[in-house]
Design a protein around this motif. Structure first.
Motif, PDB file in Angstrom:
ATOM      1  N   VAL A 119       0.836  -1.202   0.000  1.00 25.25           N
ATOM      2  CA  VAL A 119       0.000   0.000   0.000  1.00 25.25           C
ATOM      3  C   VAL A 119       0.872   1.254   0.000  1.00 25.25           C
ATOM      4  CG1 VAL A 119      -1.504   1.373   1.467  1.00 25.25           C
ATOM      5  CG2 VAL A 119      -2.072  -0.999   1.001  1.00 25.25           C
ATOM      6  N   HIS A 120       1.919   1.239   0.816  1.00 23.96           N
ATOM      7  CA  HIS A 120       2.766   2.429   0.898  1.00 23.96           C
ATOM      8  C   HIS A 120       3.535   2.662  -0.405  1.00 23.96           C
ATOM      9  CE1 HIS A 120       1.803   2.927   5.047  1.00 23.96           C
ATOM     10  NE2 HIS A 120       2.492   4.041   5.054  1.00 23.96           N
ATOM     11  N   ASP A 123       0.523   3.768  -2.876  1.00 22.27           N
ATOM     12  CA  ASP A 123      -0.622   4.529  -2.363  1.00 22.27           C
ATOM     13  C   ASP A 123      -1.917   3.729  -2.495  1.00 22.27           C
ATOM     14  OD1 ASP A 123       0.727   6.614  -1.362  1.00 22.27           O
ATOM     15  OD2 ASP A 123       0.162   8.076  -2.881  1.00 22.27           O
ATOM     16  N   GLY A 124      -1.806   2.413  -2.560  1.00 18.43           N
ATOM     17  CA  GLY A 124      -2.992   1.574  -2.632  1.00 18.43           C
ATOM     18  C   GLY A 124      -3.699   1.630  -3.979  1.00 18.43           C
ATOM     19  N   GLU A 125      -3.104   2.313  -4.941  1.00 20.42           N
ATOM     20  CA  GLU A 125      -3.789   2.469  -6.223  1.00 20.42           C
ATOM     21  C   GLU A 125      -3.667   1.206  -7.077  1.00 20.42           C
ATOM     22  OE1 GLU A 125      -2.079   5.957  -7.916  1.00 20.42           O
ATOM     23  OE2 GLU A 125      -3.103   7.283  -6.517  1.00 20.42           O
ATOM     24  N   PRO A 126      -4.652   0.966  -7.936  1.00 21.07           N
ATOM     25  CA  PRO A 126      -4.536  -0.189  -8.833  1.00 21.07           C
ATOM     26  C   PRO A 126      -3.364   0.018  -9.787  1.00 21.07           C
ATOM     27  CG  PRO A 126      -6.428   1.173  -9.428  1.00 21.07           C
ATOM     28  CD  PRO A 126      -5.900   1.707  -8.150  1.00 21.07           C
TER      29      PRO A 126
END
Lengths: 304, 303, 398
Positions: A119-120, A123-126
């Motif tokens: 996630v880090h 940024d959790g983006e796909p």
């Protein structure tokens, strides 16, 4: 829906069941030698896929992936093998043998850790993930009729998964390492008496399982086209279900169960809709637990 | 104490109850990942009773607990046949099954000018028994802890009675326990039933102190937390679970919130560290003995 | 019970420790932000925090906020991660309310906003309601109709109902030949589900489209073949997808594989972010989304630059935090907030009343109307994905 639609649903599902099978094999291998659960397994597998994206980004620039898809699969497999070894070291190596709760909880901790690192980093983006045949054929579809077609990329992934499984079986049944692994799985003390290092066998089993997981992670990324930490939990659950339906410790069981769950899941979707699909997958598991608790190919476990 | 501190007292209380629901089952050597499912049943049933039927929170809570315990009892029987990994997977599947049930569950009635009740994927909103009846944050916190204290005291007393020894005997060695005449069926099913009841109580309070519930609240993460408290705290006694709920909710989640990004990375790492260095929990029998020696108490009083 | 008392005391001490760290001069206006900075929605929190800090910097550089007694106060922003969990969101707001903050901006997740607003006092000044009395001015959580839950809750989020009404009408006007719509909905997520069933479906019908059907998938699905096949069979002119970037990308890629033919794609407003472009810019090409933010004005460009300076990006969600900061500045100056240690509760009430009294406010791409229920009616533009960015397609005000 007509018959051909169901046939289509089953075909799609069975091909995607290949990665359920790979993850199921990973769980079952580790369970076989350690008699313990590694809940961080699927997370480490996706960790490998993320790492391959990272490596590709380092090499490539702009819109292009720096690596051809097949090399990304390889990178993912190597990275996931490494992560699996790390998980073994921090969760299994030093926790008590006889108190499995500590190990179970440590693997939960490892799950959270890997998920949060992913996630880090993103940024959790796909994250866009290349298709397996990207650069060779764009979006291949093998069309038999208007109503029935096979995804060329998925078929490739399916075949790759089968090759990986065959290599694994060869490794287990035709090499010394495989012999040691099977020996530890069958009778740990006796294996130890024969001079097999249990620790080294455990570690190598984790690495083998990790490599398979890394392949599965990259395959899922390639099949969906996107990677996300959202995948960690559902693939862990499906993998575990496949492990139990196949029979604990049984590799052929995990393979058959993976394809079975993948195919049936799509039938449940077609029949009952998305909101109930997974309820029927759970019911299938309950049926097995009630009528065939040893799974498809598992042996009856009397005591553990 | 301010509103925030009372709010934290509530959260620690609810999570202690959640942890205790898994504690009872863990004593018999069974790992139940179905606790979030039982919590969901308690939450939805109690919420429907106070919102749709306008019951008082206490009977609603007890009914929610009973509903969850009935289901837990039914789960307890098939669970007898399986153990270890199989039980973990089976209970995960059961918990998810219950969650998906509420995802598909739609039952709403008109009340005044609004429609209330659980609405499938949209969730169940406006469960406002506490604020509507003048309960302050402090009142709710005291209520939570009265309930938590009753459960803690009951389990603590049980632990010291013959019942506790029976549970632990089954947990340590089933065959040995069976050979001295312990009825495994009764013990394991009773543990599941009690664990389900306690989880249902936790759910009933959860629904009312968050005022809105939806199926995604009761996911595998919640089930994992339920078993994490007793395992991290240690199974030596009930205080371990209480301590772990406090440690995670207050220290790790709330105090470390100021660390920002690092907090979430630390969360997993901390669990791994504790399990490597204190595998039997922060409050294991060994640690308790050492603490007693250190504090110079030969035999700890009833704390 | 001795242990429990000890633990509670230790807890209190621990909090006192964390809170005293923030103590400094007394003429500061504390504005708290909260939202998810972990998990899959981490970018929401990262962006909101960056935008809030950028806006605070601008306000302070321009002299700060004029307080009730004529002195100038500086804005101090603190941001908390609520991990997109209801319990944590409630706890964070209780924590904020126990400190010096006079107002909070957040949360980012609708599933936190809904329970959180339920914990607030329903009607301001109702002594029989013990709910929390603290003004919250939401920038991101977008699910329809939440602010009416409490009179202490205000939102500055786009009104999807209105946006899609006008979008579908516009599409119909521009392309009279388009007759039918087919939907795709992420079924287990409160926001996307609400927007399909209660917004897109009805708005499309009102605009004269025939809704041929819908397919559903789940937030974390990996397999869309069956659904996309149904979508293909329907042969609709317009395909409208109410889902967040991860499954949106998965579905768009599957649609491309199956060579689904359509004349127009319409997406969920939350997907008009960088995430979609990062996940599938090629497949998303041409998708139209109504959004309340695009860097079209000087102010909007300034906000976007500010966010970038603090390592975030201004998008339709986070840009609202910029507007909120300046709206709050106006409210604070108008209602005479004192920002002294002993006026905190009175200041909060003033801000609530001030926000409730607003009929319209300024905004980055144009004026914003405010409703009695505490919601905003924001101006919006239609953007479409072109390469690695969202380009303006049409401004309905023109």
């Amino acid at each position: 829906m007509e018959f051909v639609d169901y046939l289509q649903a089953v075909t799609d599902g069975v091909m995607q069941g290949a990665y359920y099978a790979l993850i199921g094999i990973g769980f079952t291998l580790i369970f076989g030698v350690m008699n313990k659960i590694n809940l961080a397994y699927a997370a480490a597998a996706f960790g490998g896929a993320y790492a391959s994206l990272g490596i590709a980004a380092l090499i490539g620039s702009g819109d292009d992936f720096g690596l051809p898809p097949l090399l990304m699969f390889l990178a993912s497999a190597v990275a996931a093998g490494l992560f699996a070894w790390i998980v073994y070291t921090i969760c299994f190596r030093f926790t008590p043998d006889h108190y499995e709760l500590a190990t179970l909880m440590a693997t939960v901790g490892a799950f959270f850790l890997i998920e949060e690192i992913a996630v880090h980093a993103t940024d959790g983006e796909p994250m866009d993930f290349p298709e397996v045949l990207q650069g060779i054929i764009e979006d291949p579809m093998i069309e038999f009729s208007d109503a029935f077609a096979i995804r060329g990329d998925l078929l490739t992934i399916f075949l790759l998964a089968l090759i990986a499984m065959a290599v694994l079986l060869l490794l287990l049944y035709r090499t010394k390492l495989g012999l040691a692994t099977r020996a530890v799985a069958q009778q740990r003390t006796a294996a130890q008496l024969c001079g097999i290092s249990v620790d080294r066998t455990n570690a190598s089993t984790f690495i083998i399982a990790g490599v398979l997981g890394g392949l599965a992670g990259a395959m899922i990324g390639a099949a969906v086209g996107v990677l996300s930490p959202l995948l960690f939990v559902p693939l862990t659950v499906k993998g575990l279900i496949v492990t139990v339906i196949g029979g604990l410790g049984s590799i052929p069981g995990a393979i058959v169960a993976g394809l079975l769950v993948g195919g049936l899941e799509n039938v449940f979707l077609a029949l009952r809709g998305i909101t109930e699909r997974d309820m029927y997958v759970m019911l299938l598991l309950f049926l097995f637990l009630a009528f065939r608790p040893q799974g498809l190919f598992g042996k009856k476990v009397l005591r553990d | 104490m301010d509103d925030f501190t009372w709010g934290m007292v509530q959260i620690v209380g609810v999570h202690t109850i959640l942890g205790l629901s898994a504690y009872v089952i863990l004593l018999t050597g069974q790992v139940s990942m179905a606790q979030a499912g039982f919590v969901a049943i308690g939450a939805y049933v109690a919420g429907m009773l106070t919102v749709l039927a306008e019951w008082h929170i206490i009977p609603a809570m007890v009914t929610g607990g009973l509903a969850a315990s009935v289901l837990a009892c039914i789960v307890g029987f098939p669970a007898l046949r399986i153990r270890g990994l199989m039980l973990v997977v089976a209970t995960i599947a059961f918990g998810e099954f219950v969650r998906l049930f509420w995802f598909n569950f739609d039952y709403r009635i008109a009340k005044g000018d609004i429609v209330v009740g659980p609405e499938g994927g949209e969730g169940f909103k406006q469960i406002r028994f506490f604020p509507e009846n003048g309960w302050t944050t402090q009142d709710v916190a005291v209520f939570v802890w009265v309930v938590a204290a009753i459960i803690l005291a009951t389990l603590w007393w049980m632990d010291r009675s013959r019942a506790g020894k029976v549970l632990r005997a089954v947990g340590e060695d089933e065959m040995a326990a069976q050979s001295v005449g312990i009825n495994l069926t009764v013990v394991k099913v009773a543990a599941f039933t009690a664990g389900g009841f306690i989880a249902g109580i936790a759910g009933a309070i959860y629904a009312h102190y968050t005022t809105h519930i939806e199926h995604l609240n009761f996911d595998i993460l919640m089930a994992t937390f339920a078993i994490a408290y007793p395992i991290l705290g240690g199974l030596a006694n009930v205080w371990g679970t209480l301590f772990a709920a406090f440690f995670i909710q207050v220290i790790v989640i709330e105090v470390l919130r100021d660390l920002g990004d690092v907090r979430n990375l630390m969360f997993g790492a901390l669990i791994i560290l504790v399990m490597n260095f204190l595998p039997h929990g922060l409050f294991s029998a060994k640690v308790v003995r050492k603490l007693k020696e250190w504090m110079g108490i030969g035999k700890m009083s009833d704390a | 019970m001795k242990h429990q008392i000890m633990f509670v005391a230790a807890a209190a001490l621990a909090f006192a420790g964390t809170q005293s760290a923030a103590v400094s001069a007394d003429r500061e206006v504390h504005v708290a932000g909260f939202g998810a900075k972990s998990g899959v929605v981490r970018s929401f929190g990262v962006n909101t925090e960056a935008v809030m800090r950028a806006a605070a910097e601008k306000i302070n550089n321009e002299g700060g906020i004029k307080l009730g007694d004529g002195t100038k106060g500086k804005v101090v922003v603190t941001f908390y991660d609520d991990r997109c969990k209801a319990e944590e969101g409630i706890s964070v707001v209780r924590r904020i309310a126990s400190g010096k903050a006079v107002v909070a901006i957040g949360p980012t997740c609708s599933n936190v906003a809904e329970p959180l607003f339920g914990v607030l006092q329903k009607r301001a000044g109702d002594a029989s309601d013990t709910g929390l009395q603290f003004p919250i001015f939401t920038d991101t959580a977008i699910k329809g109709g939440l602010a009416k839950i409490s009179e202490w809750a205000f939102r500055n989020v786009p009104n999807e109902s209105q946006m899609y009404q006008s979008l579908f009408k516009w599409v119909k006007k521009e392309n009279p030949g388009f007759k039918s719509v087919f939907g795709g909905v992420e079924e287990d997520f409160a926001h996307s589900r609400f927007t399909w069933y209660k917004v897109m479906e009805t708005r499309a019908q009102e605009a004269g489209f025939k809704v041929l059907g819908r397919v559903k998938w789940l937030l974390n699905d990996t397999n869309f073949t069956t659904q996309v096949r149904q979508m293909k069979k329907a042969k609709a002119d317009v395909i409208a997808i109410s889902s967040h970037p991860f499954t949106l990308c998965g579905v768009l890629k599957e649609m491309k594989r199956q060579r689904v033919k359509y004349k127009q794609l319409i997406g969920l407003t939350s997907s008009s972010s960088l995430e979609t472009l990062r996940g599938c810019s090629k497949q998303a090409k041409g998708i139209i989304i109504p959004t309340s933010f695009a860097p079209v004005t000087a102010a909007a460009k300034e906000a976007a630059a500010g966010a970038a300076k603090f390592n975030g990006s201004a998008d339709l969600h986070s840009a609202a935090a910029w507007e909120n900061m300046f709206i709050l500045k106006g409210v604070i100056e108008k209602t005479g907030v004192m920002a002294k240690g002993d006026t905190v509760q009175a200041d909060r009430r003033k801000i609530r009343d001030g926000l409730a009294a607003l009929k319209s406010t300024g905004g980055l791409i144009g004026g914003i109307q405010r409703t009695k229920e505490g919601e905003a009616v924001k101006p919006y533009v239609y953007v479409h994905a072109q390469g690695k960015e969202w380009k303006i397609l049409h401004d309905p005000r023109k």
